[in-house]
Design an enzyme around this catalytic site. Structure first.
Site, short mmCIF file in Angstrom:
data_model
loop_
_atom_site.label_atom_id
_atom_site.label_comp_id
_atom_site.label_asym_id
_atom_site.label_seq_id
_atom_site.Cartn_x
_atom_site.Cartn_y
_atom_site.Cartn_z
N SER A 59 44.85 39.48 -43.06
CA SER A 59 46.23 39.08 -43.34
C SER A 59 46.34 37.75 -44.07
O SER A 59 47.34 37.49 -44.74
CB SER A 59 47.02 39.00 -42.03
N GLY A 119 45.30 42.53 -39.91
CA GLY A 119 44.63 43.03 -38.72
C GLY A 119 43.19 43.45 -38.94
O GLY A 119 42.52 43.87 -37.99
N ASN A 128 39.89 37.81 -37.16
CA ASN A 128 40.40 38.73 -36.14
C ASN A 128 39.32 39.10 -35.12
O ASN A 128 39.62 39.35 -33.95
CB ASN A 128 40.95 40.01 -36.79
N ASP A 139 54.14 31.97 -35.96
CA ASP A 139 53.03 32.50 -35.14
C ASP A 139 51.88 31.50 -35.02
O ASP A 139 50.97 31.68 -34.22
CB ASP A 139 52.52 33.83 -35.69
N HIS A 173 49.38 32.09 -39.54
CA HIS A 173 49.47 32.39 -40.98
C HIS A 173 50.17 31.29 -41.75
O HIS A 173 51.26 30.85 -41.36
CB HIS A 173 50.20 33.72 -41.20
#
Length: 230
Positions: free
Chosen positions: A57, A94, A122, A205, A208
């Site tokens: 991402s 993801g 991830n 979040d 990012h």
């Protein structure tokens, strides 16, 4: 009388034939022009080299316009310099190193001249075995090198918060320099340098980057890209 009748019917017919001929000629000329344009576009594309960003991402520029992400900013810089490179964004939100390895072949149908590998974050956030992450990163690099030995590979280093423990986080960080050294590829020490953990440069979040954050990430990446496309 017959002459007049002949004239009244033949003249429109002659005009119709003439117009039809002119129309066909015009269409042929337009088609020829389109073929020349298409041929030139094909030649231009064939002249271009490729930079492939292959990641998760972060590469996909999650939460913002992809053009404002670091891959998009790379294309903008290249265009401004008049360089014959196109950037392909192979980011998938993801994505893990295992997932990247599984979908890599599709991206290697065409040769990437520069391959930027941005995966592993991830894995770390999910607590995947460090040996698995390292193995997958090496297999991805192996695949690229085996198919395209001349491709320049840049590995983007990553760090994670100590959610899984400080030892795990430390060993995770050490994977990247170890892989880069073993596979003899360029290493960006930390992709999110001066961005990671800074609230105002990340989306809510906390993971990012914002548009401003991506600008900083781009400036971290660009010297490595620039070195490989000189």
């Amino acid at each position: 009388m017959r002459f007049k009748i002949f004239n009244s019917y033949v003249l429109p017919t002659v005009l119709l034939i003439g117009l039809t001929f002119f129309s066909c000629s015009e269409k042929k000329e337009e088609t020829a022009k389109q073929e020349v344009i298409a041929e030139k576009e094909t030649e231009t594309k064939s002249d271009q080299k490729t930079i492939l960003f292959f990641g998760n991402s972060l590469t996909a520029a999650y939460g913002i316009d992809p053009e404002d992400g670091f891959a998009g900013l790379t294309q903008q810089r290249i265009d401004s310099l008049g360089l014959k490179y196109r950037v392909i964004n192979g980011g998938l939100s993801g994505e893990t190193t295992a997932g990247g390895l599984a979908r890599l072949d599709w991206f290697l149908e065409d040769k990437p001249d520069v391959f930027v590998l941005e995966l592993g974050g991830n894995d770390g956030l999910r607590g995947i075995a460090l040996s698995e992450t390292k193995k997958n990163l090496m297999l991805i690099i192996d695949k690229v090198q085996e198919k395209y030995p001349d491709t320049k590979i840049i590995l983007a280093g990553m760090q994670i918060p100590p959610n899984m423990g400080t030892e795990y986080a430390r060993e995770f960080t050490e994977i990247y320099p170890a892989v880069a050294e073993e596979k003899d590829v360029a290493l960006i020490p930390f992709l999110l340098e001066n961005v990671g953990g800074i609230k105002e440069l990340n989306l809510p979040d906390g993971i990012h980057p914002t548009e401003e954050g991506h600008k900083i990430v781009f400036e971290t990446i660009w010297p490595f890209i620039e070195k490989e496309i000189e």
